[in-house]
Design a protein around this motif. Structure first.
Motif, PDB file in Angstrom:
ATOM      1  N   GLU A   3       0.833  -1.206   0.000  1.00 37.34           N
ATOM      2  CA  GLU A   3       0.000   0.000   0.000  1.00 37.34           C
ATOM      3  C   GLU A   3       0.869   1.259   0.000  1.00 37.34           C
ATOM      4  O   GLU A   3       0.571   2.225  -0.699  1.00 37.34           O
ATOM      5  CB  GLU A   3      -0.925   0.015   1.212  1.00 37.34           C
ATOM      6  CG  GLU A   3      -1.886   1.183   1.209  1.00 37.34           C
ATOM      7  CD  GLU A   3      -2.888   1.135   2.346  1.00 37.34           C
ATOM      8  OE1 GLU A   3      -3.567   2.152   2.535  1.00 37.34           O
ATOM      9  OE2 GLU A   3      -2.990   0.100   3.024  1.00 37.34           O
ATOM     10  N   ALA A   6       2.168   1.829  -3.475  1.00 38.19           N
ATOM     11  CA  ALA A   6       1.081   2.316  -4.328  1.00 38.19           C
ATOM     12  C   ALA A   6       0.818   3.797  -4.076  1.00 38.19           C
ATOM     13  O   ALA A   6       0.615   4.564  -5.026  1.00 38.19           O
ATOM     14  CB  ALA A   6      -0.183   1.506  -4.089  1.00 38.19           C
ATOM     15  N   ILE A   7       0.845   4.197  -2.820  1.00 41.02           N
ATOM     16  CA  ILE A   7       0.637   5.620  -2.479  1.00 41.02           C
ATOM     17  C   ILE A   7       1.756   6.469  -3.051  1.00 41.02           C
ATOM     18  O   ILE A   7       1.509   7.531  -3.631  1.00 41.02           O
ATOM     19  CB  ILE A   7       0.512   5.776  -0.948  1.00 41.02           C
ATOM     20  CG1 ILE A   7      -0.809   5.176  -0.466  1.00 41.02           C
ATOM     21  CG2 ILE A   7       0.624   7.251  -0.547  1.00 41.02           C
ATOM     22  CD1 ILE A   7      -0.920   5.067   1.039  1.00 41.02           C
ATOM     23  N   ASN A   8       2.996   6.000  -2.914  1.00 39.39           N
ATOM     24  CA  ASN A   8       4.130   6.757  -3.456  1.00 39.39           C
ATOM     25  C   ASN A   8       4.059   6.852  -4.973  1.00 39.39           C
ATOM     26  O   ASN A   8       4.349   7.906  -5.552  1.00 39.39           O
ATOM     27  CB  ASN A   8       5.453   6.124  -3.026  1.00 39.39           C
ATOM     28  CG  ASN A   8       5.767   6.355  -1.569  1.00 39.39           C
ATOM     29  OD1 ASN A   8       5.318   7.346  -0.978  1.00 39.39           O
ATOM     30  ND2 ASN A   8       6.530   5.465  -0.970  1.00 39.39           N
ATOM     31  N   LEU A   9       3.684   5.773  -5.630  1.00 38.81           N
ATOM     32  CA  LEU A   9       3.537   5.785  -7.085  1.00 38.81           C
ATOM     33  C   LEU A   9       2.435   6.752  -7.498  1.00 38.81           C
ATOM     34  O   LEU A   9       2.608   7.531  -8.445  1.00 38.81           O
ATOM     35  CB  LEU A   9       3.234   4.376  -7.603  1.00 38.81           C
ATOM     36  CG  LEU A   9       3.063   4.226  -9.110  1.00 38.81           C
ATOM     37  CD1 LEU A   9       4.322   4.683  -9.842  1.00 38.81           C
ATOM     38  CD2 LEU A   9       2.734   2.775  -9.457  1.00 38.81           C
ATOM     39  N   HIS A  10       1.328   6.727  -6.794  1.00 39.35           N
ATOM     40  CA  HIS A  10       0.223   7.646  -7.081  1.00 39.35           C
ATOM     41  C   HIS A  10       0.690   9.091  -6.964  1.00 39.35           C
ATOM     42  O   HIS A  10       0.363   9.936  -7.808  1.00 39.35           O
ATOM     43  CB  HIS A  10      -0.939   7.377  -6.120  1.00 39.35           C
ATOM     44  CG  HIS A  10      -2.085   8.307  -6.309  1.00 39.35           C
ATOM     45  ND1 HIS A  10      -2.194   9.490  -5.612  1.00 39.35           N
ATOM     46  CD2 HIS A  10      -3.159   8.256  -7.132  1.00 39.35           C
ATOM     47  CE1 HIS A  10      -3.288  10.118  -5.985  1.00 39.35           C
ATOM     48  NE2 HIS A  10      -3.894   9.392  -6.906  1.00 39.35           N
ATOM     49  N   ARG A  11       1.454   9.403  -5.934  1.00 39.72           N
ATOM     50  CA  ARG A  11       1.957  10.773  -5.740  1.00 39.72           C
ATOM     51  C   ARG A  11       2.869  11.202  -6.886  1.00 39.72           C
ATOM     52  O   ARG A  11       2.801  12.322  -7.362  1.00 39.72           O
ATOM     53  CB  ARG A  11       2.703  10.879  -4.410  1.00 39.72           C
ATOM     54  CG  ARG A  11       1.779  10.874  -3.216  1.00 39.72           C
ATOM     55  CD  ARG A  11       2.534  11.020  -1.921  1.00 39.72           C
ATOM     56  NE  ARG A  11       1.622  10.991  -0.800  1.00 39.72           N
ATOM     57  CZ  ARG A  11       1.892  10.475   0.373  1.00 39.72           C
ATOM     58  NH1 ARG A  11       3.086   9.949   0.615  1.00 39.72           N
ATOM     59  NH2 ARG A  11       0.998  10.482   1.333  1.00 39.72           N
ATOM     60  N   ILE A  13       2.867   9.981  -9.986  1.00 42.85           N
ATOM     61  CA  ILE A  13       2.043  10.138 -11.192  1.00 42.85           C
ATOM     62  C   ILE A  13       1.286  11.454 -11.143  1.00 42.85           C
ATOM     63  O   ILE A  13       1.254  12.203 -12.120  1.00 42.85           O
ATOM     64  CB  ILE A  13       1.082   8.943 -11.354  1.00 42.85           C
ATOM     65  CG1 ILE A  13       1.872   7.677 -11.669  1.00 42.85           C
ATOM     66  CG2 ILE A  13       0.026   9.226 -12.419  1.00 42.85           C
ATOM     67  CD1 ILE A  13       1.055   6.401 -11.592  1.00 42.85           C
ATOM     68  N   GLU A  14       0.676  11.755 -10.005  1.00 40.25           N
ATOM     69  CA  GLU A  14      -0.074  13.003  -9.858  1.00 40.25           C
ATOM     70  C   GLU A  14       0.823  14.222 -10.066  1.00 40.25           C
ATOM     71  O   GLU A  14       0.451  15.168 -10.766  1.00 40.25           O
ATOM     72  CB  GLU A  14      -0.732  13.062  -8.482  1.00 40.25           C
ATOM     73  CG  GLU A  14      -1.613  14.271  -8.292  1.00 40.25           C
ATOM     74  CD  GLU A  14      -2.336  14.269  -6.953  1.00 40.25           C
ATOM     75  OE1 GLU A  14      -3.320  14.995  -6.843  1.00 40.25           O
ATOM     76  OE2 GLU A  14      -1.918  13.541  -6.021  1.00 40.25           O
TER      77      GLU A  14
END
Length: 60
Positions: A3, A6-11, A13-14
């Motif tokens: 998790e 995934a949060i770091n990847l989302h950040r 990408i954003e």
């Protein structure tokens, strides 16, 4: 993928998407082109002169 990963990847990408959008908007402003976007369900168009100047990272 954990998790946290995934949060770091989302950040990442954003941040990349925001930087790319800012770069595209700044390009329109410099080239004298208008931009259009949706706000409150209505289409808004800004002329190049109405687009505020923003600092962008040219590395993208």
């Amino acid at each position: 993928m954990t998790e946290e990963e995934a949060i770091n990847l989302h950040r990442k990408i954003e941040a990349g998407v925001k930087a790319a959008v800012a770069q595209a908007i700044e390009r329109h402003r410099r080239l004298g082109e208008s931009i259009s976007f949706m706000k409150d369900g209505k289409i808004v168009t800004l002329t190049a002169e109405e687009i505020p100047q923003i600092q962008v990272d040219e590395k993208l």
